[in-house]
Enzyme design. Structure first.
Site, PDB file in Angstrom:
ATOM      1  N   LYS A  74     -71.383  14.565 -13.440  1.00  0.00           N
ATOM      2  CA  LYS A  74     -71.952  13.323 -13.984  1.00  0.00           C
ATOM      3  C   LYS A  74     -72.494  13.492 -15.408  1.00  0.00           C
ATOM      4  O   LYS A  74     -72.405  12.579 -16.222  1.00  0.00           O
ATOM      5  CB  LYS A  74     -73.051  12.785 -13.060  1.00  0.00           C
ATOM      6  CG  LYS A  74     -72.515  12.203 -11.756  1.00  0.00           C
ATOM      7  CD  LYS A  74     -73.642  11.595 -10.934  1.00  0.00           C
ATOM      8  CE  LYS A  74     -73.128  11.107  -9.589  1.00  0.00           C
ATOM      9  NZ  LYS A  74     -74.192  10.505  -8.780  1.00  0.00           N
ATOM     10  N   ALA A 130     -87.176  14.260  -8.602  1.00  0.00           N
ATOM     11  CA  ALA A 130     -87.035  13.964 -10.042  1.00  0.00           C
ATOM     12  C   ALA A 130     -85.698  14.500 -10.551  1.00  0.00           C
ATOM     13  O   ALA A 130     -85.584  14.905 -11.702  1.00  0.00           O
ATOM     14  CB  ALA A 130     -88.205  14.589 -10.811  1.00  0.00           C
TER      15      ALA A 130
HETATM   16  P1  NDP Z   1     -80.580  16.914  -7.859  1.00  0.00           P
HETATM   17  O1  NDP Z   1     -80.084  18.271  -7.492  1.00  0.00           O
HETATM   18  O2  NDP Z   1     -80.431  16.409  -9.247  1.00  0.00           O
HETATM   19  O3  NDP Z   1     -82.159  16.820  -7.499  1.00  0.00           O
HETATM   20  C1  NDP Z   1     -82.626  17.295  -6.269  1.00  0.00           C
HETATM   21  C2  NDP Z   1     -84.086  16.885  -6.090  1.00  0.00           C
HETATM   22  O4  NDP Z   1     -84.452  17.227  -4.764  1.00  0.00           O
HETATM   23  C3  NDP Z   1     -85.053  17.596  -7.020  1.00  0.00           C
HETATM   24  O5  NDP Z   1     -86.115  16.723  -7.328  1.00  0.00           O
HETATM   25  C4  NDP Z   1     -85.546  18.755  -6.134  1.00  0.00           C
HETATM   26  O6  NDP Z   1     -86.824  19.230  -6.480  1.00  0.00           O
HETATM   27  C5  NDP Z   1     -85.622  18.062  -4.799  1.00  0.00           C
HETATM   28  N1  NDP Z   1     -85.561  18.955  -3.652  1.00  0.00           N
HETATM   29  C6  NDP Z   1     -84.501  19.681  -3.219  1.00  0.00           C
HETATM   30  N2  NDP Z   1     -84.823  20.354  -2.102  1.00  0.00           N
HETATM   31  C7  NDP Z   1     -86.117  20.037  -1.809  1.00  0.00           C
HETATM   32  C8  NDP Z   1     -87.024  20.416  -0.774  1.00  0.00           C
HETATM   33  N3  NDP Z   1     -86.657  21.260   0.201  1.00  0.00           N
HETATM   34  N4  NDP Z   1     -88.269  19.878  -0.789  1.00  0.00           N
HETATM   35  C9  NDP Z   1     -88.647  19.033  -1.776  1.00  0.00           C
HETATM   36  N5  NDP Z   1     -87.829  18.653  -2.788  1.00  0.00           N
HETATM   37  C10 NDP Z   1     -86.574  19.145  -2.797  1.00  0.00           C
HETATM   38  O7  NDP Z   1     -79.873  15.932  -6.806  1.00  0.00           O
HETATM   39  P2  NDP Z   1     -79.606  14.366  -6.985  1.00  0.00           P
HETATM   40  O8  NDP Z   1     -80.817  13.764  -7.582  1.00  0.00           O
HETATM   41  O9  NDP Z   1     -78.292  14.155  -7.627  1.00  0.00           O
HETATM   42  O10 NDP Z   1     -79.418  13.890  -5.467  1.00  0.00           O
HETATM   43  C11 NDP Z   1     -80.544  13.820  -4.600  1.00  0.00           C
HETATM   44  C12 NDP Z   1     -80.161  13.211  -3.262  1.00  0.00           C
HETATM   45  O11 NDP Z   1     -79.726  11.863  -3.435  1.00  0.00           O
HETATM   46  C13 NDP Z   1     -79.038  13.926  -2.524  1.00  0.00           C
HETATM   47  O12 NDP Z   1     -79.375  13.930  -1.148  1.00  0.00           O
HETATM   48  C14 NDP Z   1     -77.835  13.054  -2.764  1.00  0.00           C
HETATM   49  O13 NDP Z   1     -76.883  13.173  -1.725  1.00  0.00           O
HETATM   50  C15 NDP Z   1     -78.494  11.678  -2.761  1.00  0.00           C
HETATM   51  N6  NDP Z   1     -77.714  10.671  -3.479  1.00  0.00           N
HETATM   52  C16 NDP Z   1     -77.253   9.600  -2.751  1.00  0.00           C
HETATM   53  C17 NDP Z   1     -76.512   8.630  -3.355  1.00  0.00           C
HETATM   54  C18 NDP Z   1     -76.036   7.474  -2.532  1.00  0.00           C
HETATM   55  O14 NDP Z   1     -75.190   6.708  -3.008  1.00  0.00           O
HETATM   56  N7  NDP Z   1     -76.547   7.303  -1.324  1.00  0.00           N
HETATM   57  C19 NDP Z   1     -76.181   8.660  -4.786  1.00  0.00           C
HETATM   58  C20 NDP Z   1     -76.745   9.816  -5.483  1.00  0.00           C
HETATM   59  C21 NDP Z   1     -77.471  10.785  -4.820  1.00  0.00           C
HETATM   60  P3  NDP Z   1     -87.017  20.396  -7.610  1.00  0.00           P
HETATM   61  O15 NDP Z   1     -86.956  19.708  -8.926  1.00  0.00           O
HETATM   62  O16 NDP Z   1     -88.333  20.963  -7.297  1.00  0.00           O
HETATM   63  O17 NDP Z   1     -85.877  21.366  -7.393  1.00  0.00           O
END
Ligand code: NDP
Length: 270
Positions: free
Chosen positions: A65, A127
């Site tokens: 992306k 975030a």
């Molecule tokens: P990113 O990898 O960009 O961000 C992941 C986020 O999740 C970060 O804020 C990270 O925190 C946090 N995180 C990961 N593991 C944990 C944990 N165990 N406890 C707390 N926080 C956690 O991913 P995206 O933002 O691209 O995607 C996030 C979610 O949204 C996914 O599940 C994805 O499948 C879903 N999604 C769904 C869509 C839909 O159409 N339904 C579209 C786009 C995304 P940190 O910064 O501390 O690592």
């Protein structure tokens, strides 16, 4: 026939071809939409080749992306705000336009499910890219506040600093004191069956909890919210169909019917 693709790596499990073919059939359009796994070092070349052979547009998913954002020659305001592109359109004069429909998909899903955002206090957990993409579309719905919280607090601070809005602020997970109407879990924690480290009372304060993740059963976050007595819990399947519908509208200039596709997809999951 107009050609479209969804590009990612991995891509095997993508539901986008099913969704777009359903939209095409319900709107009486003839088009081809396929999924394509592209090697990590081949993304830009692949896009250029697809444009050269007459491709009309692509959906872009993990991990491309940000690279789609970089390759676009024109960006919509919501793509600029998201810093990421999930929809590329190739115009007849050869311009590549980048958009991001994820946040709109979320907002459409919430509104479809009769969740009001206007004047509500919204908490976004996470975030990452998905959180960044939904902030502008959520702000456009005029909530009274949006608070962003994240495991790595600096990322929440950075994200909030990129938007010029007095409605938007951030808070550490451990020091959330507000009560919220709508809580959106945008973390990927549910994908590994984990919960964000947040106090139960914060979750219990909400009338609706939304998890962007989805699966064949409610995510652990939504089960937790249910147990705490939250009135309404919603997973991200409707957001998935909603972002696809907005891409389809951009490409085909018609907004497809979402509800029946959502019912079919839900049935496929279970
Ligand atoms: P990113 O990898 O960009 O961000 C992941 C986020 O999740 C970060 O804020 C990270 O925190 C946090 N995180 C990961 N593991 C944990 C944990 N165990 N406890 C707390 N926080 C956690 O991913 P995206 O933002 O691209 O995607 C996030 C979610 O949204 C996914 O599940 C994805 O499948 C879903 N999604 C769904 C869509 C839909 O159409 N339904 C579209 C786009 C995304 P940190 O910064 O501390 O690592």
């Amino acid at each position: 026939m107009d050609k479209y693709l969804v590009i990612g790596n991995p891509i095997e499990h993508s539901k986008s071809p099913f969704i777009h073919q359903s939209f095409a059939s319900s709107t009486n359009q003839t088009l081809a939409y396929e999924k394509k796994k592209v090697e990590l070092d081949q993304f830009e070349t692949f896009i250029q080749n697809f444009q050269r052979i007459g491709g009309k547009g692509c959906n872009i998913t993990v991990p491309f992306k940000e690279r789609a954002f970089a390759i676009a020659q024109e960006l919509t305001p919501r793509a600029k705000a998201a810093g990421a592109v999930n929809t590329l359109s190739f115009t007849d004069d050869g311009t590549i336009i980048g958009d991001n429909t994820d946040g709109q998909g979320l907002v459409e899903d919430l509104l479809r499910q009769r969740i009001t955002i206007r004047d509500k206090r919204v908490l976004i957990i996470g975030a990452g890219g998905a959180a960044r993409g939904c902030i502008l579309p959520l702000l456009e719905q005029l909530p009274s506040s949006i608070t962003v919280t994240n495991r790595t607090f600096e990322k929440a601070q950075q994200l909030v600093s990129e938007f010029d809005s007095s409605q938007l602020s951030c808070s550490e997970l451990s020091s959330l004191t507000n009560e919220f109407d709508l809580i959106i879990n945008s973390t990927s924690a549910s994908l590994s069956n984990k919960l964000p480290d947040i106090e139960s009372r914060v979750i219990a304060s909400a009338t609706c909890c939304y998890d962007m993740a989805y699966g064949n059963e409610p995510t652990c976050f939504l089960r937790w919210a249910d147990e705490l007595g939250v009135q309404k819990t919603i997973d991200g399947l409707g957001m998935l169909v909603g972002q696809a519908a907005e891409s389809f509208r951009i490409w085909r200039n018609v907004y497809p019917e979402v509800a029946s596709v959502l019912v079919e997809l839900r049935a496929q999951l279970t």
